[in-house]
Design an enzyme around this catalytic site. Structure first.
Site, PDB file in Angstrom:
ATOM      1  N   LYS A  37      -7.849 -10.939  -6.432  1.00  0.00           N
ATOM      2  CA  LYS A  37      -6.878 -11.386  -7.508  1.00  0.00           C
ATOM      3  C   LYS A  37      -6.154 -10.085  -7.704  1.00  0.00           C
ATOM      4  O   LYS A  37      -6.607  -8.758  -7.802  1.00  0.00           O
ATOM      5  CB  LYS A  37      -7.531 -11.657  -8.788  1.00  0.00           C
ATOM      6  CG  LYS A  37      -6.850 -12.120  -9.882  1.00  0.00           C
ATOM      7  CD  LYS A  37      -7.760 -12.739 -10.942  1.00  0.00           C
ATOM      8  CE  LYS A  37      -6.819 -13.285 -11.993  1.00  0.00           C
ATOM      9  NZ  LYS A  37      -6.292 -14.288 -11.747  1.00  0.00           N
ATOM     10  N   GLY A  42     -11.028  -3.704  -8.428  1.00  0.00           N
ATOM     11  CA  GLY A  42     -11.662  -3.473  -7.007  1.00  0.00           C
ATOM     12  C   GLY A  42     -10.506  -3.776  -6.177  1.00  0.00           C
ATOM     13  O   GLY A  42     -10.066  -2.960  -5.224  1.00  0.00           O
ATOM     14  N   CYS A  43      -9.285  -4.891  -6.546  1.00  0.00           N
ATOM     15  CA  CYS A  43      -8.279  -5.258  -5.811  1.00  0.00           C
ATOM     16  C   CYS A  43      -7.148  -4.172  -5.699  1.00  0.00           C
ATOM     17  O   CYS A  43      -6.637  -3.831  -4.781  1.00  0.00           O
ATOM     18  CB  CYS A  43      -7.807  -6.509  -6.153  1.00  0.00           C
ATOM     19  SG  CYS A  43      -9.110  -8.027  -5.611  1.00  0.00           S
ATOM     20  N   THR A  44      -6.937  -3.695  -6.959  1.00  0.00           N
ATOM     21  CA  THR A  44      -5.928  -2.554  -6.997  1.00  0.00           C
ATOM     22  C   THR A  44      -6.550  -1.465  -6.093  1.00  0.00           C
ATOM     23  O   THR A  44      -5.711  -0.629  -5.591  1.00  0.00           O
ATOM     24  CB  THR A  44      -6.088  -2.088  -8.476  1.00  0.00           C
ATOM     25  OG1 THR A  44      -5.786  -3.141  -9.137  1.00  0.00           O
ATOM     26  CG2 THR A  44      -4.985  -1.084  -8.557  1.00  0.00           C
ATOM     27  N   ALA A  47      -5.735  -2.158  -2.715  1.00  0.00           N
ATOM     28  CA  ALA A  47      -4.203  -1.996  -2.128  1.00  0.00           C
ATOM     29  C   ALA A  47      -4.063  -0.772  -2.186  1.00  0.00           C
ATOM     30  O   ALA A  47      -3.129  -0.246  -1.509  1.00  0.00           O
ATOM     31  CB  ALA A  47      -3.514  -2.976  -3.333  1.00  0.00           C
TER      32      ALA A  47
END
Length: 153
Positions: A37, A42-44, A47
């Site tokens: 998401k 974590g996804c930030t 990325a």
């Protein structure tokens, strides 16, 4: 579930940079990372790690693409907020995550639900999966993938 040595399914997707990507024939080595998401911690971090190494991946001749089921409008906000340098793809209909085997049952606080498993695939220019990372940890992951990408012919 896609494994090392498997041919990538013949699917196409639009990227946040306006280009279209044919997964089965990318024309250059491709790093496709699946994440749950946009704009979560974590996804930030993931990325940002791939963004930090974007130039190194480009020097190695590898195109980096992040993919989640978030809509493209949400991707655009995510890219702008964190000044991301890697294009993102939206898999709203789930065709790509299903084909790669990353749409899985998850569990949090005893509740079961379906979601994207964090996974990364390194694909050669002919659409063959050379490396697959599943159930990975974010710290150090982008560097590990870059080392593998540099080994591609």
């Amino acid at each position: 579930m896609l494994s090392e040595g498997d041919k990538v399914p013949a699917l196409k997707t639009k990227l946040s940079d306006g280009s279209e990507l044919d997964l089965a024939a990318p024309g250059q080595p491709l790093l496709l990372y699946f994440y749950p998401k946009d704009d979560t911690s974590g996804c930030t971090r993931e990325a940002q790690d791939f963004t930090e190494l974007a130039g190194d991946f480009a020097k190695a001749g590898v195109k980096v693409v992040g993919l989640s089921r978030d809509p493209m409008k949400k991707h655009d906000k995510f890219i702008a907020k964190y000044d991301l340098k890697v294009p993102l793809a939206s898999d709203e209909d789930g065709a790509i995550s299903n084909a790669f085997g990353t749409w899985v049952e998850k569990s949090m606080y005893g509740r079961k639900y379906m979601g994207i498993e964090r996974a990364t695939f390194l694909v050669d220019r002919d659409g063959v999966t050379k490396r697959a990372w599943r159930k990975l940890r974010i710290p150090g992951h982008a560097e590990e993938v870059l080392a593998a990408a540099r080994e591609l012919p």
